[in-house]
Design a protein around this motif. Structure first.
Motif, mmCIF file in Angstrom:
data_model
loop_
_atom_site.group_PDB
_atom_site.id
_atom_site.type_symbol
_atom_site.label_atom_id
_atom_site.label_comp_id
_atom_site.label_asym_id
_atom_site.label_seq_id
_atom_site.Cartn_x
_atom_site.Cartn_y
_atom_site.Cartn_z
ATOM 1 N N LEU A 84 0.826 -1.203 0.000
ATOM 2 C CA LEU A 84 0.000 0.000 0.000
ATOM 3 C C LEU A 84 0.866 1.261 0.000
ATOM 4 O O LEU A 84 0.510 2.263 -0.637
ATOM 5 C CB LEU A 84 -0.930 -0.011 1.221
ATOM 6 N N ALA A 85 2.000 1.211 0.722
ATOM 7 C CA ALA A 85 2.897 2.368 0.743
ATOM 8 C C ALA A 85 3.474 2.631 -0.648
ATOM 9 O O ALA A 85 3.609 3.788 -1.073
ATOM 10 C CB ALA A 85 4.014 2.138 1.759
ATOM 11 N N ARG A 138 1.280 7.016 -6.521
ATOM 12 C CA ARG A 138 0.175 7.946 -6.782
ATOM 13 C C ARG A 138 0.629 9.391 -6.579
ATOM 14 O O ARG A 138 0.332 10.276 -7.401
ATOM 15 C CB ARG A 138 -0.994 7.636 -5.858
ATOM 16 N N LEU A 139 1.356 9.658 -5.488
ATOM 17 C CA LEU A 139 1.844 11.012 -5.220
ATOM 18 C C LEU A 139 2.831 11.467 -6.292
ATOM 19 O O LEU A 139 2.816 12.629 -6.720
ATOM 20 C CB LEU A 139 2.501 11.051 -3.843
ATOM 21 N N ILE A 168 2.087 1.832 -3.506
ATOM 22 C CA ILE A 168 0.989 2.349 -4.334
ATOM 23 C C ILE A 168 0.770 3.839 -4.057
ATOM 24 O O ILE A 168 0.591 4.642 -4.971
ATOM 25 C CB ILE A 168 -0.296 1.553 -4.071
ATOM 26 N N GLU A 169 0.797 4.223 -2.765
ATOM 27 C CA GLU A 169 0.589 5.628 -2.408
ATOM 28 C C GLU A 169 1.732 6.497 -2.920
ATOM 29 O O GLU A 169 1.505 7.607 -3.421
ATOM 30 C CB GLU A 169 0.470 5.759 -0.890
#
Length: 249
Positions: free
Chosen positions: A158-159, A165-166, A161-162
């Motif tokens: 998840l990290a 995204r950023l 992916i985030e």
């Protein structure tokens, strides 16, 4: 059920001794065999031979020799769970391992080992319980460790992916800012190049001052009977302002 098969290689029913040639024989998890007639008319909880707790659903068709040995070793491992540290010497531990192999061999041949099992449980009761608790604790720790590793992997996923995204959002913002800056510059350039719609563009103060420095006033020629010498009033200022050095008009 569908798992029931005729046992033609058995020694007969452990209860009524009926031979396998006359009856279907099934095997309990303790290794003892029973005919279907006895299973339908008698209670087998626990096993009437070795007293091991069993149920009707656990009595199945005979398995292969390898499967049988694996099953017997798993059953014995419940009580024969000692390690070298439980014995005073290596010799005693080796004797214990030989005893386990003898029990497996006897169980494979259908020999009743209930007495030996009881004696072993009584002799090593505390060690058996302690080792069983330690094994259960290790299994719980392994399960917890696996759960923690899976949770950490999910958090890392998840990290990532985030972060992606950023990064994508930042690149998009930079691209949008660059496009907006180019459009603004193009609009300003186009506005500066567009001609005025009426007359000339107003002259700035500095331009006016510069022009005035190069201008001179040229009065108009006096008419007869006018002016101070002619005895009349001074003529009005009706001259022209023209650039210095220009020919008089």
């Amino acid at each position: 059920g569908s798992s029931i098969r005729i046992d033609v290689a058995g020694d007969g029913c452990s209860f009524c001794r009926a031979p396998a040639q006359k009856q279907k024989l099934l095997v309990a998890r303790c290794g003892h065999k029973f005919c279907t007639l006895c299973l339908d008319t008698k209670t087998f909880e626990p096993c009437p031979v070795c007293k091991m707790p069993i149920s009707r659903s656990e009595i199945n068709a005979p398995d292969s020799e390898l499967q049988k040995e694996i099953r017997i070793r798993k059953q014995l491992a419940v009580d024969f769970n000692l390690s070298e540290s439980d014995f005073a010497s290596l010799r005693e531990y080796n004797d214990y391992l030989e005893q386990v192999e003898d029990l497996v061999d006897q169980r494979m041949r259908g020999v009743d080992v209930a007495t030996q099992l009881t004696q072993h449980r009584e002799r090593y009761r505390e060690q058996i319980r302690a080792n069983a608790d330690a094994k259960a604790r290790r299994e719980r720790e392994i399960v917890q460790q696996i759960a923690n590793e899976r949770r950490e992997m999910e958090e890392r996923r998840l990290a990532i992916i985030e972060a992606e995204r950023l990064e994508a959002a930042l690149k998009l913002k930079q691209k949008e800012d660059a496009i907006a800056s180019l459009e603004k510059g193009a609009a300003q350039a186009a506005q500066q190049q567009t001609p005025a719609t009426s007359g000339s563009a107003p002259m700035g103060a500095s331009k006016l001052a510069e022009s005035a420095a190069h201008m001179v006033y040229v009065p108009a020629a006096p008419t007869s009977g006018t002016g101070i010498l002619g005895g009349g009033a001074p003529p009005p200022m009706t001259g022209l302002v023209q650039p210095i050095g220009a020919a008089p008009r």
